[in-house]
Design an enzyme around this catalytic site. Structure first.
Site, PDB file in Angstrom:
ATOM      1  N   ARG A  95     -32.593  -1.052  66.446  1.00 53.10           N
ATOM      2  CA  ARG A  95     -31.353  -0.298  66.629  1.00 53.10           C
ATOM      3  C   ARG A  95     -31.664   1.180  66.401  1.00 53.10           C
ATOM      4  O   ARG A  95     -32.335   1.538  65.421  1.00 53.10           O
ATOM      5  CB  ARG A  95     -30.308  -0.778  65.613  1.00 53.10           C
ATOM      6  CG  ARG A  95     -28.969  -0.119  65.780  1.00 53.10           C
ATOM      7  CD  ARG A  95     -27.981  -0.584  64.715  1.00 53.10           C
ATOM      8  NE  ARG A  95     -27.904   0.367  63.639  1.00 53.10           N
ATOM      9  CZ  ARG A  95     -26.846   0.514  62.840  1.00 53.10           C
ATOM     10  NH1 ARG A  95     -25.778  -0.251  62.992  1.00 53.10           N
ATOM     11  NH2 ARG A  95     -26.851   1.393  61.870  1.00 53.10           N
ATOM     12  N   TYR A 114     -22.920   8.562  59.644  1.00 49.79           N
ATOM     13  CA  TYR A 114     -23.041   7.214  59.088  1.00 49.79           C
ATOM     14  C   TYR A 114     -24.090   6.421  59.866  1.00 49.79           C
ATOM     15  O   TYR A 114     -24.120   6.462  61.093  1.00 49.79           O
ATOM     16  CB  TYR A 114     -21.689   6.492  59.174  1.00 49.79           C
ATOM     17  CG  TYR A 114     -21.742   5.085  58.660  1.00 49.79           C
ATOM     18  CD1 TYR A 114     -21.759   4.833  57.291  1.00 49.79           C
ATOM     19  CD2 TYR A 114     -21.808   4.006  59.529  1.00 49.79           C
ATOM     20  CE1 TYR A 114     -21.826   3.538  56.807  1.00 49.79           C
ATOM     21  CE2 TYR A 114     -21.879   2.707  59.054  1.00 49.79           C
ATOM     22  CZ  TYR A 114     -21.883   2.486  57.695  1.00 49.79           C
ATOM     23  OH  TYR A 114     -21.964   1.201  57.218  1.00 49.79           O
ATOM     24  N   GLU A 145     -23.012  -1.377  70.886  1.00 54.02           N
ATOM     25  CA  GLU A 145     -22.152  -2.106  69.943  1.00 54.02           C
ATOM     26  C   GLU A 145     -20.920  -1.292  69.563  1.00 54.02           C
ATOM     27  O   GLU A 145     -21.002  -0.073  69.399  1.00 54.02           O
ATOM     28  CB  GLU A 145     -22.986  -2.391  68.696  1.00 54.02           C
ATOM     29  CG  GLU A 145     -22.208  -2.982  67.553  1.00 54.02           C
ATOM     30  CD  GLU A 145     -23.035  -3.052  66.265  1.00 54.02           C
ATOM     31  OE1 GLU A 145     -24.274  -2.875  66.317  1.00 54.02           O
ATOM     32  OE2 GLU A 145     -22.437  -3.269  65.212  1.00 54.02           O
ATOM     33  N   ARG A 191     -20.382 -10.318  67.537  1.00 49.54           N
ATOM     34  CA  ARG A 191     -20.992  -9.663  66.381  1.00 49.54           C
ATOM     35  C   ARG A 191     -20.496 -10.166  65.027  1.00 49.54           C
ATOM     36  O   ARG A 191     -20.851  -9.602  63.979  1.00 49.54           O
ATOM     37  CB  ARG A 191     -20.703  -8.150  66.474  1.00 49.54           C
ATOM     38  CG  ARG A 191     -21.558  -7.427  67.446  1.00 49.54           C
ATOM     39  CD  ARG A 191     -22.964  -7.259  66.923  1.00 49.54           C
ATOM     40  NE  ARG A 191     -23.042  -6.301  65.842  1.00 49.54           N
ATOM     41  CZ  ARG A 191     -23.847  -6.417  64.801  1.00 49.54           C
ATOM     42  NH1 ARG A 191     -24.648  -7.449  64.669  1.00 49.54           N
ATOM     43  NH2 ARG A 191     -23.865  -5.483  63.861  1.00 49.54           N
ATOM     44  N   GLU A 212     -29.084  -9.394  63.453  1.00 51.20           N
ATOM     45  CA  GLU A 212     -29.300  -8.145  62.719  1.00 51.20           C
ATOM     46  C   GLU A 212     -29.929  -8.468  61.363  1.00 51.20           C
ATOM     47  O   GLU A 212     -29.510  -9.402  60.680  1.00 51.20           O
ATOM     48  CB  GLU A 212     -27.950  -7.439  62.517  1.00 51.20           C
ATOM     49  CG  GLU A 212     -28.064  -6.119  61.774  1.00 51.20           C
ATOM     50  CD  GLU A 212     -26.701  -5.450  61.603  1.00 51.20           C
ATOM     51  OE1 GLU A 212     -25.664  -6.126  61.757  1.00 51.20           O
ATOM     52  OE2 GLU A 212     -26.682  -4.238  61.322  1.00 51.20           O
ATOM     53  N   TRP A 250     -13.797   4.723  63.058  1.00 56.26           N
ATOM     54  CA  TRP A 250     -15.252   4.594  63.039  1.00 56.26           C
ATOM     55  C   TRP A 250     -15.604   3.143  62.819  1.00 56.26           C
ATOM     56  O   TRP A 250     -14.755   2.369  62.430  1.00 56.26           O
ATOM     57  CB  TRP A 250     -15.891   5.477  61.984  1.00 56.26           C
ATOM     58  CG  TRP A 250     -15.760   4.960  60.609  1.00 56.26           C
ATOM     59  CD1 TRP A 250     -14.687   5.126  59.776  1.00 56.26           C
ATOM     60  CD2 TRP A 250     -16.706   4.187  59.894  1.00 56.26           C
ATOM     61  NE1 TRP A 250     -14.917   4.504  58.601  1.00 56.26           N
ATOM     62  CE2 TRP A 250     -16.164   3.916  58.634  1.00 56.26           C
ATOM     63  CE3 TRP A 250     -17.981   3.706  60.220  1.00 56.26           C
ATOM     64  CZ2 TRP A 250     -16.827   3.161  57.699  1.00 56.26           C
ATOM     65  CZ3 TRP A 250     -18.646   2.948  59.275  1.00 56.26           C
ATOM     66  CH2 TRP A 250     -18.059   2.693  58.025  1.00 56.26           C
TER      67      TRP A 250
HETATM   68  C1  GCO Z   1     -23.799  -2.735  61.357  1.00 56.18           C
HETATM   69  C2  GCO Z   1     -22.638  -2.113  60.737  1.00 56.18           C
HETATM   70  C3  GCO Z   1     -22.673  -1.807  59.280  1.00 56.18           C
HETATM   71  C4  GCO Z   1     -21.235  -1.752  58.791  1.00 56.18           C
HETATM   72  C5  GCO Z   1     -21.109  -2.205  57.388  1.00 56.18           C
HETATM   73  C6  GCO Z   1     -19.662  -2.251  56.968  1.00 56.18           C
HETATM   74  O1  GCO Z   1     -23.807  -2.792  62.575  1.00 56.18           O
HETATM   75  O2  GCO Z   1     -24.640  -3.203  60.618  1.00 56.18           O
HETATM   76  O3  GCO Z   1     -21.872  -1.303  61.532  1.00 56.18           O
HETATM   77  O4  GCO Z   1     -23.383  -0.666  58.992  1.00 56.18           O
HETATM   78  O5  GCO Z   1     -20.707  -0.479  58.939  1.00 56.18           O
HETATM   79  O6  GCO Z   1     -21.700  -3.443  57.285  1.00 56.18           O
HETATM   80  O7  GCO Z   1     -19.519  -2.875  55.760  1.00 56.18           O
HETATM   81 MG    MG Z   2     -22.094  -2.175  63.531  1.00 53.84          MG
END
Ligand code: GCO
Ligand code: MG
Length: 409
Positions: free
Chosen positions: A147, A159, A243, A290, A346, A409
């Site tokens: 990713r 983030y 995603e 997901r 993931e 977000w």
């Molecule tokens: C991902 C996510 C995480 C979430 C988090 C929220 O794709 O792994 O977007 O980063 O933001 O798990 O609790």
């Molecule tokens: Mg995510």
């Protein structure tokens, strides 16, 4: 096999985890993950006050009946808190049943359909050179799918992008999540993001070639037309998926994106029920589901959801960040191995401290995860180690536009 006790354990070895431990009268124990990032204690109280007392004396083997009892019986259905609580009970009961059978859980789900589950890791960088280093570091760890998240010129922090270079210790801005009474706030600018991201993927493909599966997470920040434009712009770089392009609750938004791009789409980490997917699946608006086992009502519900997805040719891509505990991760891996329509898993990797508390048996070799052949889920909880790490409030950040407006977000 009557249930004798159902206890909740909250521990924070770097980040907060809520675990349910069910013990039967004949001494078998099962673990379930009930972690809901930033709202952990709500699920803990739901389990402790409203679910654990209902479980005492019930037959631990009646998994489907217990699921329906907690879901239909409560009258108030769905929602992340309820479904995380039901998930924890469900996982713990499957753990017990598989231990009683002397088998790894995947055997009870139909046995292995593959050698292992292809996993993707999170590479990120504040700029392109840092990102390329992070991808190299992930390839060295054995990942065969990556990713890609990147800093955006003009924005201080984003983030999902580590705030220090690969190998600099800290892996991820909010991993562990921001600790303190209030969430941190970040500034976001979607136009700057849309201008920047295609060039980043061009640089990544130029460096690593056409074969490496690349993924990208939009964290629900775009409007449908913005997402359509990004999907189209990324087509030359052949993404495995884009995603969470738009806010998850708006299923119809995916129709518009789908009309404009052939970039595969994944959504669902904030969903908690099969009902969140009905339009998306029946109209074939997505390519990957997901959801996390932890947030969707457990193994029982996730198996049904993925079977329905399979009818429409949609594959799994279960959520596996570090706020899913190793117990939730193991539950996902047993499903990954057993179902036919597996896509990808993931796998962010838990910290060594988390793995002191949760002793896991799953393995990661040549890019593939395997849940192991340990009976049950294959995870044990070291309660002494857990007790050493008390809960401390931690939140995901809040996102605001440059003029201060709170943003998705
Ligand atoms: C991902 C996510 C995480 C979430 C988090 C929220 O794709 O792994 O977007 O980063 O933001 O798990 O609790
Ligand atoms: Mg995510």
């Amino acid at each position: 096999m009557k249930i004798q006790s159902a206890e909740t354990i909250v521990t924070s070895p770097g980040r907060n985890f809520v675990t349910l431990r069910i013990t039967t009268e004949d001494g078998l124990t099962g673990l379930g993950d009930a972690t809901l990032n930033g709202r952990e204690l709500a699920v803990e109280a739901y389990l402790r006050e409203h679910v654990a007392p209902l479980l005492l004396g019930r037959d631990a083997g009646r998994i489907e009946d217990t699921w329906q009892y907690l879901y239909r019986g409560a009258y108030w259905r769905r929602g992340p808190v309820t479904m995380a609580a039901i998930a924890a009970v469900d996982m713990a009961l499957w753990d017990i049943k598989a231990k009683a059978a002397g088998m790894p859980l995947y055997q009870l789900l139909g046995g292995a359909s593959r050698r292992g589950a292809l996993a993707y890791g999170h590479a990120s960088g504040r700029d392109v050179p840092e990102l390329l280093d992070s991808i190299r570091a992930h390839l060295d760890l054995g990942y065969r799918a990556i990713r890609v998240q990147t800093g955006i010129p003009g924005l201080d922090s984003v983030y999902g992008v580590a705030s220090s270079p690969a190998g600099g210790g800290e892996r991820y801005d909010y991993e562990p999540a921001q600790r303190g009474a209030l969430p941190a706030e970040e500034t976001w600018d979607t136009r700057a993001y849309l201008r920047h991201v295609p060039g980043v993927f061009e640089a990544v493909r130029a460096e690593f070639g056409p074969e490496l599966p690349l993924l990208h997470d939009g964290h629900h920040r775009m409007t449908p037309i913005q997402a359509a434009r990004l999907g189209k712009a990324l087509e030359p770089y052949d993404l495995f998926w884009l995603e969470d392009a738009t806010p998850g609750e708006d299923q119809a938004a995916l129709r518009l994106i789908r009309q404009h791009t052939t970039t595969p789409l994944a959504i669902g980490e904030v969903f908690n029920s099969v009902h969140d997917y009905t339009t998306l699946l029946s109209e074939r608006l997505i390519d990957y589901v997901r959801s996390a086992v932890t947030h969707t009502g457990g193994v029982t519900a996730m198996k049904k959801l993925l079977d329905l997805a399979g009818v429409y040719g949609v594959k799994s891509g279960m959520h596996g960040p570090t706020d899913i505990s190793p117990v939730g991760m193991a539950a996902a891996l047993h499903l990954d191995l057993a179902i036919h329509n597996f896509g990808i898993q993931e796998y962010m990797r838990h910290s060594p401290r988390t793995l002191e508390v949760f002793e896991t048996s799953y393995t990661f070799e040549e890019g593939l995860l395997h849940p192991s052949d340990t009976p049950g889920l294959g995870v044990t909880l070291n309660t002494e180690a857990a007790a050493a790490f008390p809960y401390s409030a931690a939140y995901l950040p809040v996102n605001r536009l440059t003029d201060g407006t709170v943003h998705d977000w």
